[in-house]
Design a protein around this motif. Structure first.
Motif, PDB file in Angstrom:
ATOM      1  N   TYR A   7      33.198  76.364  22.628  1.00 22.52           N
ATOM      2  CA  TYR A   7      32.705  75.732  21.421  1.00 22.52           C
ATOM      3  C   TYR A   7      33.313  74.347  21.241  1.00 22.52           C
ATOM      4  CZ  TYR A   7      30.474  76.221  16.866  1.00 22.52           C
ATOM      5  OH  TYR A   7      29.653  76.081  15.784  1.00 22.52           O
ATOM      6  N   PRO A   9      33.759  70.220  21.916  1.00 21.34           N
ATOM      7  CA  PRO A   9      32.821  69.114  22.091  1.00 21.34           C
ATOM      8  C   PRO A   9      32.890  68.631  23.528  1.00 21.34           C
ATOM      9  CG  PRO A   9      34.803  68.329  21.038  1.00 21.34           C
ATOM     10  CD  PRO A   9      34.995  69.798  21.250  1.00 21.34           C
ATOM     11  N   ARG A 158      20.565  71.563  26.360  1.00 24.87           N
ATOM     12  CA  ARG A 158      21.841  70.931  26.033  1.00 24.87           C
ATOM     13  C   ARG A 158      22.376  70.017  27.133  1.00 24.87           C
ATOM     14  NH1 ARG A 158      27.503  71.992  26.270  1.00 24.87           N
ATOM     15  NH2 ARG A 158      28.503  72.046  24.248  1.00 24.87           N
ATOM     16  N   HIS A 184      21.653  68.020  20.128  1.00 20.51           N
ATOM     17  CA  HIS A 184      22.153  69.107  19.280  1.00 20.51           C
ATOM     18  C   HIS A 184      21.059  69.827  18.485  1.00 20.51           C
ATOM     19  CE1 HIS A 184      26.053  70.899  18.542  1.00 20.51           C
ATOM     20  NE2 HIS A 184      25.555  71.297  17.397  1.00 20.51           N
ATOM     21  N   ARG A 187      14.723  68.465  13.890  1.00 13.82           N
ATOM     22  CA  ARG A 187      14.176  68.676  12.556  1.00 13.82           C
ATOM     23  C   ARG A 187      12.799  68.017  12.532  1.00 13.82           C
ATOM     24  NH1 ARG A 187      17.441  72.454  12.059  1.00 13.82           N
ATOM     25  NH2 ARG A 187      19.356  72.321  10.858  1.00 13.82           N
ATOM     26  N   ARG A 200      24.726  64.581  20.638  1.00  8.74           N
ATOM     27  CA  ARG A 200      26.132  64.404  20.267  1.00  8.74           C
ATOM     28  C   ARG A 200      26.548  62.934  20.345  1.00  8.74           C
ATOM     29  NH1 ARG A 200      26.581  69.576  22.078  1.00  8.74           N
ATOM     30  NH2 ARG A 200      28.140  70.899  21.120  1.00  8.74           N
ATOM     31  N   ARG A 227      25.894  64.907  14.697  1.00  2.00           N
ATOM     32  CA  ARG A 227      25.350  66.263  14.799  1.00  2.00           C
ATOM     33  C   ARG A 227      24.100  66.513  13.943  1.00  2.00           C
ATOM     34  NH1 ARG A 227      28.850  65.766  17.816  1.00  2.00           N
ATOM     35  NH2 ARG A 227      30.522  67.149  18.470  1.00  2.00           N
ATOM     36  N   SER A 228      23.836  65.676  12.907  1.00  2.00           N
ATOM     37  CA  SER A 228      22.784  66.116  11.983  1.00  2.00           C
ATOM     38  C   SER A 228      21.713  65.063  11.731  1.00  2.00           C
ATOM     39  CB  SER A 228      23.411  66.543  10.650  1.00  2.00           C
ATOM     40  OG  SER A 228      24.340  65.589  10.203  1.00  2.00           O
ATOM     41  N   TYR A 247      29.732  61.930  13.105  1.00  2.00           N
ATOM     42  CA  TYR A 247      31.140  62.361  13.126  1.00  2.00           C
ATOM     43  C   TYR A 247      32.020  61.111  13.266  1.00  2.00           C
ATOM     44  CZ  TYR A 247      30.837  67.528  13.687  1.00  2.00           C
ATOM     45  OH  TYR A 247      30.676  68.877  13.511  1.00  2.00           O
ATOM     46  N   SER A 286      26.290  69.361   8.193  1.00  2.00           N
ATOM     47  CA  SER A 286      24.848  69.573   8.002  1.00  2.00           C
ATOM     48  C   SER A 286      24.259  68.680   6.906  1.00  2.00           C
ATOM     49  CB  SER A 286      24.573  71.039   7.685  1.00  2.00           C
ATOM     50  OG  SER A 286      25.411  71.476   6.646  1.00  2.00           O
ATOM     51  N   ILE A 287      22.981  68.374   7.060  1.00  2.00           N
ATOM     52  CA  ILE A 287      22.227  67.647   6.028  1.00  2.00           C
ATOM     53  C   ILE A 287      20.922  68.415   5.812  1.00  2.00           C
ATOM     54  CG2 ILE A 287      21.046  65.497   5.406  1.00  2.00           C
ATOM     55  CD1 ILE A 287      22.870  63.965   7.250  1.00  2.00           C
ATOM     56  N   ARG A 375      21.441  78.414   9.569  1.00  2.00           N
ATOM     57  CA  ARG A 375      20.819  78.199   8.266  1.00  2.00           C
ATOM     58  C   ARG A 375      20.832  79.480   7.423  1.00  2.00           C
ATOM     59  NH1 ARG A 375      15.549  75.648  10.796  1.00  2.00           N
ATOM     60  NH2 ARG A 375      16.419  76.711  12.615  1.00  2.00           N
ATOM     61  N   GLN A 490      21.131  82.079  19.311  1.00  2.00           N
ATOM     62  CA  GLN A 490      20.211  81.622  18.272  1.00  2.00           C
ATOM     63  C   GLN A 490      18.824  82.260  18.270  1.00  2.00           C
ATOM     64  OE1 GLN A 490      17.718  78.693  17.961  1.00  2.00           O
ATOM     65  NE2 GLN A 490      18.240  77.901  15.971  1.00  2.00           N
ATOM     66  N   THR A 537      19.628  76.116  24.224  1.00  2.00           N
ATOM     67  CA  THR A 537      20.463  76.663  23.142  1.00  2.00           C
ATOM     68  C   THR A 537      19.609  76.783  21.873  1.00  2.00           C
ATOM     69  OG1 THR A 537      21.386  74.463  22.706  1.00  2.00           O
ATOM     70  CG2 THR A 537      22.670  75.921  24.134  1.00  2.00           C
TER      71      THR A 537
HETATM   72 FE1  DHE Z   1      26.382  73.040  16.567  1.00  2.00          FE
HETATM   73  C1  DHE Z   1      23.969  73.100  14.075  1.00  2.00           C
HETATM   74  C2  DHE Z   1      28.266  70.932  14.670  1.00  2.00           C
HETATM   75  C3  DHE Z   1      28.979  73.399  18.789  1.00  2.00           C
HETATM   76  C4  DHE Z   1      24.363  74.831  18.629  1.00  2.00           C
HETATM   77  N1  DHE Z   1      26.148  72.176  14.715  1.00  2.00           N
HETATM   78  C5  DHE Z   1      25.097  72.354  13.838  1.00  2.00           C
HETATM   79  C6  DHE Z   1      25.358  71.623  12.628  1.00  2.00           C
HETATM   80  C7  DHE Z   1      26.568  70.994  12.803  1.00  2.00           C
HETATM   81  C8  DHE Z   1      27.068  71.351  14.114  1.00  2.00           C
HETATM   82  C9  DHE Z   1      27.268  70.088  11.818  1.00  2.00           C
HETATM   83  C10 DHE Z   1      24.452  71.568  11.398  1.00  2.00           C
HETATM   84  C11 DHE Z   1      23.402  70.525  11.544  1.00  2.00           C
HETATM   85  C12 DHE Z   1      22.439  70.497  10.371  1.00  2.00           C
HETATM   86  O1  DHE Z   1      21.974  71.555   9.940  1.00  2.00           O
HETATM   87  O2  DHE Z   1      22.141  69.392   9.876  1.00  2.00           O
HETATM   88  N2  DHE Z   1      28.301  72.326  16.687  1.00  2.00           N
HETATM   89  C13 DHE Z   1      28.866  71.469  15.810  1.00  2.00           C
HETATM   90  C14 DHE Z   1      30.235  71.163  16.198  1.00  2.00           C
HETATM   91  O3  DHE Z   1      31.000  70.339  15.654  1.00  2.00           O
HETATM   92  C15 DHE Z   1      30.592  72.072  17.314  1.00  2.00           C
HETATM   93  C16 DHE Z   1      31.511  73.149  16.762  1.00  2.00           C
HETATM   94  C17 DHE Z   1      31.369  71.449  18.441  1.00  2.00           C
HETATM   95  C18 DHE Z   1      30.683  70.272  19.066  1.00  2.00           C
HETATM   96  O4  DHE Z   1      31.371  69.510  19.686  1.00  2.00           O
HETATM   97  O5  DHE Z   1      29.500  70.074  18.949  1.00  2.00           O
HETATM   98  C19 DHE Z   1      29.200  72.636  17.661  1.00  2.00           C
HETATM   99  N3  DHE Z   1      26.622  73.959  18.393  1.00  2.00           N
HETATM  100  C20 DHE Z   1      27.757  73.977  19.137  1.00  2.00           C
HETATM  101  C21 DHE Z   1      27.570  74.679  20.382  1.00  2.00           C
HETATM  102  O6  DHE Z   1      28.435  74.842  21.304  1.00  2.00           O
HETATM  103  C22 DHE Z   1      26.195  75.246  20.355  1.00  2.00           C
HETATM  104  C23 DHE Z   1      26.301  76.770  20.265  1.00  2.00           C
HETATM  105  C24 DHE Z   1      25.339  74.948  21.598  1.00  2.00           C
HETATM  106  C25 DHE Z   1      24.879  73.522  21.726  1.00  2.00           C
HETATM  107  O7  DHE Z   1      23.674  73.316  21.823  1.00  2.00           O
HETATM  108  O8  DHE Z   1      25.721  72.638  21.738  1.00  2.00           O
HETATM  109  C26 DHE Z   1      25.650  74.638  19.065  1.00  2.00           C
HETATM  110  N4  DHE Z   1      24.505  73.822  16.381  1.00  2.00           N
HETATM  111  C27 DHE Z   1      23.847  74.506  17.368  1.00  2.00           C
HETATM  112  C28 DHE Z   1      22.525  74.876  16.891  1.00  2.00           C
HETATM  113  C29 DHE Z   1      22.412  74.387  15.572  1.00  2.00           C
HETATM  114  C30 DHE Z   1      23.669  73.726  15.285  1.00  2.00           C
HETATM  115  C31 DHE Z   1      21.491  75.673  17.685  1.00  2.00           C
HETATM  116  C32 DHE Z   1      21.222  74.509  14.628  1.00  2.00           C
HETATM  117  C33 DHE Z   1      21.096  75.897  14.100  1.00  2.00           C
HETATM  118  C34 DHE Z   1      19.947  76.067  13.149  1.00  2.00           C
HETATM  119  O9  DHE Z   1      19.339  77.146  13.196  1.00  2.00           O
HETATM  120  O10 DHE Z   1      19.647  75.155  12.370  1.00  2.00           O
END
Ligand code: DHE
Length: 550
Positions: A7, A9, A158, A184, A187, A200, A227-228, A247, A286-287, A375, A490, A537
């Motif tokens: 998990y 970055p 990814r 990432h 929308r 990212r 991320r968002s 970020y 998230s936004i 969500r 997911q 992913t």
């Molecule tokens: Fe995510 C959503 C941040 C690691 C898959 N991820 C989000 C959101 C944030 C975030 C802030 C919400 C966005 C929004 O709704 O506007 N994610 C981070 C990190 O900081 C973190 C922990 C480490 C990083 O460096 O990125 C991280 N995330 C991951 C993964 O390792 C995942 C499992 C695989 C990947 O694709 O990188 C991953 N993140 C996801 C997914 C969503 C997500 C699939 C959206 C889910 C949804 O149903 O809306």
């Protein structure tokens, strides 16, 4: 990989930015400029996600030199910690073989020095990166393809830095589109025509789904880590604005919804909500977009503030700043779309905002460790009425929070039930208004038997007492992939709520797949495999994402 390491970055481009060693002090460890650059790169890739770019701490402990040089810490302590990790979630970088001994030594020396700040990224940089690929006047005036856009799935690939657009009816890959590095999320604009993807590396790509095949019409970079992304949804403002959160630098930017032209950049640096102490790196998590007002709901991680940003007049920007809780991460709406629930994950809480009244209504302790809802999932519990559910990263629990203050006032904004799913390491939970099933993944669980399966609960059989029965779906087995240890991640429904899709997420060098399950029978319906499906992913159904159906 340990779950925590998975998990990380692991794919940022921040490290490629040239940095100078900040003012050396007497007795500082010896480090060449070359080593410092290399260590910075490794730190940004592996450590910054948890400890912060400026090492102020978030999910991981703070690592500023006043602490790393204190008598009870120092070089040997750091070296051991990096080598062996800790049960609290620090990966064992040394013993896992991910960093060799020389690199661990270099990182321990690096942490005794002041952290370098990467450069800012303001309007000149943003405008220089902005590309209007197809001007609005040159775009099609009607849909030119035969795709059922509302049932299209945008799938994050990814490690390929791409999205796959897959037809939810025929399972055909309609397009593979290059997007940001380690893309990432996706929308969708209020009209359903434009798909927005963020990587990212802060690159936003805007895709016109009316083109044949769908293709990018604009792109921009909004920072060096992000991320968002979201778009304006309120009546009268459909497709007018897009917003992206970074970020690094810690900021959000409001863009033209038709062209991605950057309009306004707002820094999120400021004081932590409770201690009222300055934080230099409050990252935008998230936004979401309000359905009740022309507002974006922007969650600022380190200061614990939820910003309700009124986009009706961005020249005279009004913002309601809500004191919530630190380490806000991910969240979604309740079924009425009036209340927004967001996890303050490192604090074990969910903050609830009333988007009609613009007020915090509750801070709910979930009882589990590190809530991570994606969500979230909305359904009507047979006993407790309407609830929103989250699973947890740190344990196996699923918490149900009552969301109906009018019909079920005694249950509103309380954890009405909590029960175990397959195991810790869960990231996402999902259901659909037409489904009787609740699906819970556990991709970061260290046990392959758990990370390769998904738990399903029958909502109609949930009671007041006792834990609901778990049905386990062996998704990886169904995918037929025997190589490596892919994780199931997911769940996402198709438009009409009859099928649920899972990503079988393998290494970039290994085969991955998407497994489609019939929601009624819980039987395997389809395995989508294609050489181009590299590390799938997140999956985002156009209709469900646009309408906030989950
Ligand atoms: Fe995510 C959503 C941040 C690691 C898959 N991820 C989000 C959101 C944030 C975030 C802030 C919400 C966005 C929004 O709704 O506007 N994610 C981070 C990190 O900081 C973190 C922990 C480490 C990083 O460096 O990125 C991280 N995330 C991951 C993964 O390792 C995942 C499992 C695989 C990947 O694709 O990188 C991953 N993140 C996801 C997914 C969503 C997500 C699939 C959206 C889910 C949804 O149903 O809306």
């Amino acid at each position: 990989d340990t779950p925590a390491a998975a998990y990380q970055p692991s794919m940022t481009t921040l490290g490629q930015i040239k940095v100078e060693i900040p003012g050396r002090k007497e007795n500082d460890p010896v480090m060449s400029q070359e080593e410092f650059q290399k260590a910075t790169e490794i730190y940004f890739e592996r450590c910054a996600g948890c400890h912060g770019v400026l090492r102020k701490g978030a999910t991981g402990k703070p690592l500023t030199p006043d602490l790393t040089r204190s008598p009870d810490k120092g070089y040997d302590y750091l070296k051991n910690f990096i080598t062996y990790g800790s049960p609290a979630g620090m990966p064992n970088w040394g013993t896992s073989g991910q960093l060799d001994e020389a690199t661990v030594d270099m990182m321990a020396r690096y942490l005794l020095l002041d952290p370098p700040a990467p450069p800012e990224f303001g309007m000149p940089e943003m405008r220089a990166s902005w590309k209007l690929i197809v001007k609005p006047e040159d775009r099609p005036t009607k849909k030119l393809n035969d795709i059922n856009i509302d049932n299209l799935m945008s799938v994050t690939l990814r490690d390929a830095g791409q999205v796959a657009l897959i037809d939810g009816g025929t399972y055909e890959i309609k397009a593979i589109i290059d997007t940001g590095y380690a893309v990432h999320i996706s929308r969708i604009s209020a009209s359903g025509r434009y798909l927005f993807v963020i990587g990212r590396d802060g690159k936003v790509v805007m895709i016109d789904l009316w083109m044949n095949p769908p293709a990018p019409v604009a792109e921009i970079k909004i920072g060096s880590e992000a991320r968002s992304i979201e778009t304006s949804k309120f009546k009268g403002f459909e497709d007018k604005y897009a917003i992206a959160g970074a970020y690094w630098p810690p900021q959000y930017v409001i863009m033209d919804g038709n062209t991605l032209e950057p309009k306004k950049i707002v820094s999120t640096r400021g004081n932590i909500y409770d201690e009222q102490v300055y934080h230099p790196e409050p990252r935008v998590a998230s936004i979401v977009s309000s359905h009740f007002k022309p507002e974006f709901i922007v969650n600022v991680k380190e200061t614990g503030k939820i910003l309700l940003v009124d986009y009706s007049d961005i020249k005279n920007l009004k913002t309601v700043e809500i004191e919530a809780e630190r380490f806000l991460h991910d969240g979604g709406f309740d079924s009425t779309k009036r209340y927004f629930l967001v996890a303050a994950n490192a604090r074990g809480k969910v903050a609830v905002v009333d988007t009609k009244e613009d007020k915090l209504v509750a801070l709910v302790e979930t009882g589990g460790q590190t809530p991570h809802p994606g969500r979230g999932a909305n359904f009507v519990h047979p006993v407790f009425g309407p609830v929103w559910a989250t699973s947890h990263l740190g344990d196996d629990s699923v918490a149900l929070i009552g969301t109906d203050p009018e019909g079920h006032p005694d249950n509103a904004w309380k954890v009405v039930d909590s029960f175990p799913a397959l195991g810790g390491g869960s990231l996402f939970i999902k259901t659909h208004p037409k489904s009787q099933h609740l699906y819970v993944d556990a991709p970061l669980n260290p046990e392959a038997s758990i990370s390769s399966s998904v738990a399903v609960f029958d909502i109609s059989k949930m009671t007041k007492d006792g834990d609901p029965e778990i049905t386990t779906l062996p998704i990886v087995e169904w995918s037929g992939i025997a190589e490596g240890q892919p994780r199931v991640v997911q769940p996402e429904f198709n438009e009409d709520g009859t099928e649920v899709w899972f990503s079988v997420w393998g290494k970039a060098s290994e085969e991955s797949a998407i497994v489609v399950v019939d929601d009624k029978t819980l039987q395997l319906k389809k395995v989508i495999k294609d050489k181009r499906l590299v590390t799938p992913t997140g999956k985002f159904n156009v209709f469900n994402t646009r309408e906030d159906v989950y």
